[in-house]
Write an enzyme that holds these catalytic residues in place. Structure first.
Site, PDB file in Angstrom:
ATOM      1  N   LYS A  98       1.075 -11.854  -2.022  1.00 47.93           N
ATOM      2  CA  LYS A  98       1.729 -11.047  -3.057  1.00 47.93           C
ATOM      3  C   LYS A  98       3.178 -10.743  -2.697  1.00 47.93           C
ATOM      4  CE  LYS A  98       2.976  -7.272  -5.342  1.00 47.93           C
ATOM      5  NZ  LYS A  98       4.027  -6.306  -4.970  1.00 47.93           N
TER       6      LYS A  98
ATOM      7  N   GLN B 280       4.861 -12.343 -15.969  1.00 45.49           N
ATOM      8  CA  GLN B 280       4.333 -11.308 -15.084  1.00 45.49           C
ATOM      9  C   GLN B 280       5.146 -10.019 -15.199  1.00 45.49           C
ATOM     10  OE1 GLN B 280       5.415  -9.636 -12.329  1.00 45.49           O
ATOM     11  NE2 GLN B 280       3.596  -9.171 -11.147  1.00 45.49           N
TER      12      GLN B 280
ATOM     13  N   PRO C  53       3.169 -13.029  -9.229  1.00 44.16           N
ATOM     14  CA  PRO C  53       2.639 -12.084  -8.232  1.00 44.16           C
ATOM     15  C   PRO C  53       1.459 -11.289  -8.796  1.00 44.16           C
ATOM     16  CG  PRO C  53       5.036 -11.914  -8.387  1.00 44.16           C
ATOM     17  CD  PRO C  53       4.586 -12.768  -9.539  1.00 44.16           C
TER      18      PRO C  53
ATOM     19  N   ARG D 265       4.047   0.196   8.943  1.00 37.67           N
ATOM     20  CA  ARG D 265       4.835  -0.991   8.642  1.00 37.67           C
ATOM     21  C   ARG D 265       5.996  -1.176   9.603  1.00 37.67           C
ATOM     22  NH1 ARG D 265       4.057   2.297   4.852  1.00 37.67           N
ATOM     23  NH2 ARG D 265       2.537   1.912   3.180  1.00 37.67           N
TER      24      ARG D 265
ATOM     25  N   ASN E  67       0.830  -1.213   0.000  1.00 38.13           N
ATOM     26  CA  ASN E  67       0.000   0.000   0.000  1.00 38.13           C
ATOM     27  C   ASN E  67       0.862   1.260   0.000  1.00 38.13           C
ATOM     28  OD1 ASN E  67      -2.423   1.412   0.006  1.00 38.13           O
ATOM     29  ND2 ASN E  67      -2.553   1.475   2.224  1.00 38.13           N
TER      30      ASN E  67
ATOM     31  N   ARG F 176       8.225   6.631  -2.824  1.00 35.99           N
ATOM     32  CA  ARG F 176       8.346   6.651  -1.358  1.00 35.99           C
ATOM     33  C   ARG F 176       9.005   5.379  -0.826  1.00 35.99           C
ATOM     34  NH1 ARG F 176       5.805   6.974   3.938  1.00 35.99           N
ATOM     35  NH2 ARG F 176       4.170   5.483   3.481  1.00 35.99           N
TER      36      ARG F 176
ATOM     37  N   ASP G 105      -0.622  -8.128  -8.203  1.00 34.86           N
ATOM     38  CA  ASP G 105      -0.766  -6.854  -7.496  1.00 34.86           C
ATOM     39  C   ASP G 105      -1.997  -6.132  -8.023  1.00 34.86           C
ATOM     40  OD1 ASP G 105      -0.127  -4.943  -9.729  1.00 34.86           O
ATOM     41  OD2 ASP G 105       1.689  -6.127  -9.715  1.00 34.86           O
TER      42      ASP G 105
END
Length: 267
Positions: free
Chosen positions: A201, A253, A218, A160, A117, A122, A220
């Site tokens: 993921k 992917q 994966p 996190r 998220n 960042r 997403d």
DNA sequence: TTCCAGGGATATA
DNA sequence: TATATCCATGGA
């Protein structure tokens, strides 16, 4: 395909698309200044530039980056194998030899916990600040376990911080990561998901970008938005794509993800 | 200013 | 098992 000298590796540009490989979202510790990339991984560093038909990787860690870029793999053969799937053709044509990297395991675990998220600029900033606490080297599990949650907060990890701290402690105090390396793919994923902040993921990204488990796909948010059929769930989508592409699922992917990123940039 | 990001944990039915 | 909601932060 490539040759090594003291202090450098020279690769045929047809065998390494630097931009696609570094900017496809599998790696966060790189920067681009005037067409020269600086890449950091673990305690290693390289400067990478493309001139004409050759890519030069300048580094004191030649063996490390030969493995990091998995230069002994014939990616163009992989692309030819994937080209028999018509839905992949535009993605395969959108770049050259995008290579899936072999990154350090713990570094990849923490990096993708941070990615949850979050947006890529960042994520890169947070990881840079984390490494800057340790002389620009990615910290070990023990080094992060010796930090406080508050220190992780201070470098912008947000909610996190607790996940990063708890996962680092588990990695420092148990043999979990060794068991992950030894386990076959589905079990390795289950072991990774015992870490806080690691779901399907993130586990898939870790297995793909650190352990070369090329049979995972994966899923997403972008893959989900782009590829889901009807009311298909995330789990159903993942199973369908892993079945379809088999041992090339991870490469399929990455080419699709990078292509979607290019399209997003243009819009 | 507002929106949203390479998701995961938790509560609820 | 399935769906809804919350989560810190800062880049764009």
């Amino acid at each position: 395909m490539y040759k090594t000298e003291a202090g450098s590796i020279v690769v045929d540009a047809a065998n390494l698309d630097v931009k696609a490989t570094l900017e496809c979202g599998q790696l966060f510790r790189f920067e681009k200044i005037d067409e020269v990339y600086t890449v950091k991984s673990g305690a290693h560093k390289a400067k990478i530039y493309t001139v004409g038909n050759y890519v030069t990787i300048e580094t004191a860690s030649v063996d490390y980056f030969v493995n990091f870029f998995n230069l002994d793999r014939d990616v163009n053969r992989t692309k030819r194998e994937l080209s028999r799937f018509p839905e992949l053709c535009s993605a395969l044509d959108s770049c050259g030899a995008l290579r899936i990297l072999r990154q350090p395991l713990f570094e990849t675990v923490i990096s993708f916990i941070i990615s949850a998220n979050n947006n890529i600029p960042r994520i890169k900033n947070i990881i840079n600040r984390l490494c800057s606490l340790f002389d620009d080297v990615f910290p070990t599990p023990e080094q992060i376990a010796d930090l406080s949650v508050r220190q992780l907060d201070a470098i912008g990890c947000g909610y996190r911080s607790q996940y990063i701290y708890d996962s680092a402690r588990i990695c420092a105090e148990t043999d979990l990561l060794n068991r992950v390396c030894a386990a076959k793919t589905p079990d390795a994923g289950k072991l990774l998901m015992t870490l806080p902040g690691v779901g399907q993921k993130v586990a898939d990204c870790v297995m793909l970008f650190a352990l070369g488990r090329l049979d995972v796909f994966p899923v997403d948010t972008w893959i989900l938005r782009t590829l889901r059929q009807g009311m298909e769930t995330e789990v159903q989508l993942r199973n369908r794509l892993m079945t379809r592409y088999g041992d090339y699922a991870g490469y399929a992917q990455q080419y699709l993800y990078y292509y979607s990123a290019i399209l997003r940039e243009k819009s």
